[in-house]
Design a protein around this motif. Sequence first.
Motif, PDB file in Angstrom:
ATOM      1  N   TYR A 184      -1.837   8.695   3.712  1.00  0.00           N
ATOM      2  CA  TYR A 184      -1.688   7.258   3.914  1.00  0.00           C
ATOM      3  C   TYR A 184      -0.253   6.872   4.263  1.00  0.00           C
ATOM      4  O   TYR A 184       0.710   7.468   3.794  1.00  0.00           O
ATOM      5  CB  TYR A 184      -2.131   6.496   2.661  1.00  0.00           C
ATOM      6  N   ASN A 211       1.948   3.130   6.233  1.00  0.00           N
ATOM      7  CA  ASN A 211       1.751   1.775   6.745  1.00  0.00           C
ATOM      8  C   ASN A 211       2.748   1.521   7.869  1.00  0.00           C
ATOM      9  O   ASN A 211       3.762   2.226   7.993  1.00  0.00           O
ATOM     10  CB  ASN A 211       1.852   0.720   5.630  1.00  0.00           C
ATOM     11  N   TYR A 262       0.854  -1.175   0.000  1.00  0.00           N
ATOM     12  CA  TYR A 262       0.000   0.000   0.000  1.00  0.00           C
ATOM     13  C   TYR A 262       0.893   1.228   0.000  1.00  0.00           C
ATOM     14  O   TYR A 262       1.971   1.222   0.612  1.00  0.00           O
ATOM     15  CB  TYR A 262      -0.987   0.047   1.177  1.00  0.00           C
ATOM     16  N   HIS A 263       0.429   2.264  -0.689  1.00  0.00           N
ATOM     17  CA  HIS A 263       1.264   3.444  -0.900  1.00  0.00           C
ATOM     18  C   HIS A 263       1.353   4.301   0.367  1.00  0.00           C
ATOM     19  O   HIS A 263       0.621   4.100   1.340  1.00  0.00           O
ATOM     20  CB  HIS A 263       0.707   4.273  -2.063  1.00  0.00           C
TER      21      HIS A 263
END
Length: 422
Positions: free
Chosen positions: A78, A80, A72-73
């Motif tokens: 966003y 992670n 995931y970017h």
Amino acid sequence: MTSPVLWSAQAHMPSVIGRQIKVVSADGAYLTTDTGARLLDGTASLWYANIGHGREEMAQVAYEQMKTLEAYHVFGRYTNDRAIELSEKLQSIAPIDDAKVILNSGGSDSIDVALKLARRYWNHVGRADKTIIISREHSYHGLHAYGTSVAGLDFNREGYGTDSLVDGTERVEKHDAGAFAAAIERIGADKIAAYIAEPVMGTGGVHPPQPGYFQEIQRLCHENDILFIADEVITGFGRTGVMFASTRYQLQPDIVTFAKGVTSGYAALGGILVAPRVWWPFFENGTGSPTYRHGTTYSGHPVTAALALKNLEILERERLVARSAALEQVLAAELKTLETHDLVKATRVGGFLGGIELSDEVNAEFVTDKMIEQGFITRPLRGNSIQISPPFILTDQELRDLVGAISTVLDSLKTGATQVTA
């Protein structure tokens, strides 16, 4: 003969057709080819296989991470957990206090993002004329547009329509701080954004810094308000016997680029470490703070970040950085014995990486081809030199055998110098 479908990197394709070496497996410091040949990896692939090949725990980490979050970017809001954990780990070992971390997909990406940031920084603080990047002759900084443009290897810039893909680059002599001072005087400090250098020049022939060189470079950068960028794509994560060569050579960079050894090649990952002076204007509160427009699709990829974390754990757990420092001493002693050879001009060591500069009578590529027949992978570099930079897990005897094989090949060529330059 059938032409291969794969267009190999940095290859003169007519010369490699029918001569390609197909690697099918690897374990520790050794590779196996499709013909069954077992070869010692004397260059750690492209300087990066520091912990060695085929570690099962690395594969297990990738497997477990893929089951949890494969990708995931980290654009915008966003992120992670693995990208954050890796960034915090990198900050804790960085040669810059309170560094921020930008992650991307490799060394060439890192150079582009670092040099763009240098220009963007000056633009934001109201000094938009500071755009020129100074680098060194014979330097290598990857093959993206910025890296190609600042490269001190002319052959990497040839044939693209201009001397550089990106305007505003200059190169100075690699060991002469006076040449940098002269460039500042000629160009004007008000137009120079940054100076970039490898602490130990790698692809240019393995050239460690001359005593006092970087101290004078840093003085000039400080006095003339020029950012100093340390390209540690090769030297980072133990290759010079400490985690970063900037520490070994007492450098105080504004930006550090990294890649290769951060994962030991188990995944494609690079990035930059940014000093507070440069990152603060982009983090301070207020509508005046700009957005630095950087990012690649796989920046902060959770699987590559997990692999980097495990790689760093292995380096620490097995004391492999200290092992690299010990192997440097063995390498230096072994290369010293080659300096009296008729076909050797000089040897150089800058950490656990060495270069053997050959005489004009013999061709480095010819010698590295002969080394394959002896069971060892080495690599020709600029200046008719041979690269030695094995994994940190090598034994002293394996390293002696590697250098001994070079001596054996050179001995066999002493009487046939006329055919070795072909």
